[in-house]
Design an enzyme around this catalytic site. Sequence first.
Site, short mmCIF file in Angstrom:
data_model
loop_
_atom_site.label_atom_id
_atom_site.label_comp_id
_atom_site.label_asym_id
_atom_site.label_seq_id
_atom_site.Cartn_x
_atom_site.Cartn_y
_atom_site.Cartn_z
N GLU A 35 0.82 -1.22 0.00
CA GLU A 35 0.00 0.00 0.00
C GLU A 35 0.86 1.28 0.00
O GLU A 35 0.48 2.28 -0.59
CB GLU A 35 -0.97 -0.06 1.19
CG GLU A 35 -1.92 1.12 1.33
CD GLU A 35 -2.66 1.52 0.04
OE1 GLU A 35 -3.02 0.62 -0.76
OE2 GLU A 35 -2.85 2.73 -0.16
N HIS A 37 3.75 1.74 -1.55
CA HIS A 37 4.12 2.00 -2.95
C HIS A 37 2.90 2.48 -3.76
O HIS A 37 3.01 3.37 -4.59
CB HIS A 37 4.64 0.73 -3.61
CG HIS A 37 5.89 0.17 -3.00
ND1 HIS A 37 5.92 -1.03 -2.32
CD2 HIS A 37 7.15 0.66 -2.96
CE1 HIS A 37 7.15 -1.27 -1.91
NE2 HIS A 37 7.91 -0.26 -2.27
N GLN A 61 23.15 -1.72 -2.91
CA GLN A 61 22.80 -1.02 -1.67
C GLN A 61 22.66 -1.96 -0.48
O GLN A 61 22.22 -1.54 0.59
CB GLN A 61 21.55 -0.16 -1.86
CG GLN A 61 20.26 -0.93 -2.08
CD GLN A 61 19.10 0.00 -2.43
OE1 GLN A 61 19.02 0.50 -3.55
NE2 GLN A 61 18.20 0.24 -1.49
N LYS A 149 9.17 7.25 4.69
CA LYS A 149 9.65 6.23 5.63
C LYS A 149 11.18 6.17 5.58
O LYS A 149 11.84 6.05 6.60
CB LYS A 149 9.07 4.85 5.32
CG LYS A 149 9.43 3.85 6.43
CD LYS A 149 8.78 2.53 6.24
CE LYS A 149 9.47 1.71 5.21
NZ LYS A 149 10.82 1.28 5.62
N ASP A 150 11.73 6.27 4.37
CA ASP A 150 13.18 6.30 4.22
C ASP A 150 13.61 7.77 4.25
O ASP A 150 14.05 8.32 3.24
CB ASP A 150 13.59 5.64 2.91
CG ASP A 150 13.15 4.18 2.87
OD1 ASP A 150 13.65 3.40 3.68
OD2 ASP A 150 12.28 3.85 2.05
O1 PAF Z 1 13.58 2.89 -1.40
C1 PAF Z 1 13.85 1.94 -2.14
O2 PAF Z 1 13.07 1.01 -2.37
C2 PAF Z 1 15.23 1.90 -2.79
O3 PAF Z 1 16.21 2.35 -1.95
C3 PAF Z 1 15.28 2.62 -4.15
C4 PAF Z 1 15.04 4.10 -4.00
C5 PAF Z 1 14.25 2.02 -5.09
C6 PAF Z 1 16.66 2.44 -4.78
O4 PAF Z 1 16.96 1.11 -5.00
#
Ligand code: PAF
Length: 282
Positions: A35, A37, A61, A149-150
């Site tokens: 939800e 996204h 990452q 959230k991030d």
């Molecule tokens: O937030 C995320 O899902 C990831 O860090 C992103 C921005 C898609 C980069 O891989």
Amino acid sequence: MKKINSLKSMFTQSQNWHAEKKTIALVPTMGALHEGHLSLIRSAKNKADKVIVSIFVNPMQFGPNEDYDNYPRTLSEDIKKCRKAGVDVVFSPSVAGMYPDNASTWVNEEVLSQYLCGARRKGHFRGVCTVVLKLFMICSPDIAIFGQKDAQQSIIIKRMVRDLNIPVKIIIAPIKREKDGLAISSRNKYLLPEERKQAAVIYKGLQEIKNWKKNNLSVAQIRRKLIRFIQKEKDIRIDYISIVDINTLSEVSRPNKGDKLLIAIAVFFNKARLIDNIEIKW
Ligand code: PAF
């Protein structure tokens, strides 16, 4: 809705849209769409003529002991959700397509990445900045939407865009939460039922801060109270709780009245690492 894997086809599609004077919004994701996204996608649809959702679990990452191999991959369900949400293109490149064997160029934001998650996940934001810039080059969006959230990621991406003069407008959408307040995340899937119940304490704790602040507690006192509040749940292990200046991400001890602070938290349940945050005005 189109599904595109090839970088070249994605680039051509975006250029064609620009030639038709269409505006493009990009929602970068690692899939396992939920939800949170979908709310970014809705916002994208409101703001641009065409919406691209990229789905790419970006190996660069993840640290060596992190969850790259186990990260949930649900591409066919994600595609269905995107179709239903009215997305125009799902772009899901391969790792080999995105990173040629001898790739040796990276994007490194050097200051904000030192704090919070960046201090614990070495190289994480280098991986994020590199992939996001690559996605921008391939998809050439007018706007790109990320989730609050991030919070640190959003702040670093805005800094990268400013520093490198990238012609993309960054929009940050609010955190979507479950009924009990837990921030919706793909990693919530890792939680056992008992851990899932306990996880509600994260947001409850963050909300308590407003009450503690009313009682004129200092930043250090609030932080200690939050640690104690969260540690009430037995399976939770705090990675960090930080109260930082929203602009510099460095820890604050005696903020001035009116300063904007970010209260950021990362916890582990076993190996599952969850993050959350709130912004407050001091
Ligand atoms: O937030 C995320 O899902 C990831 O860090 C992103 C921005 C898609 C980069 O891989």
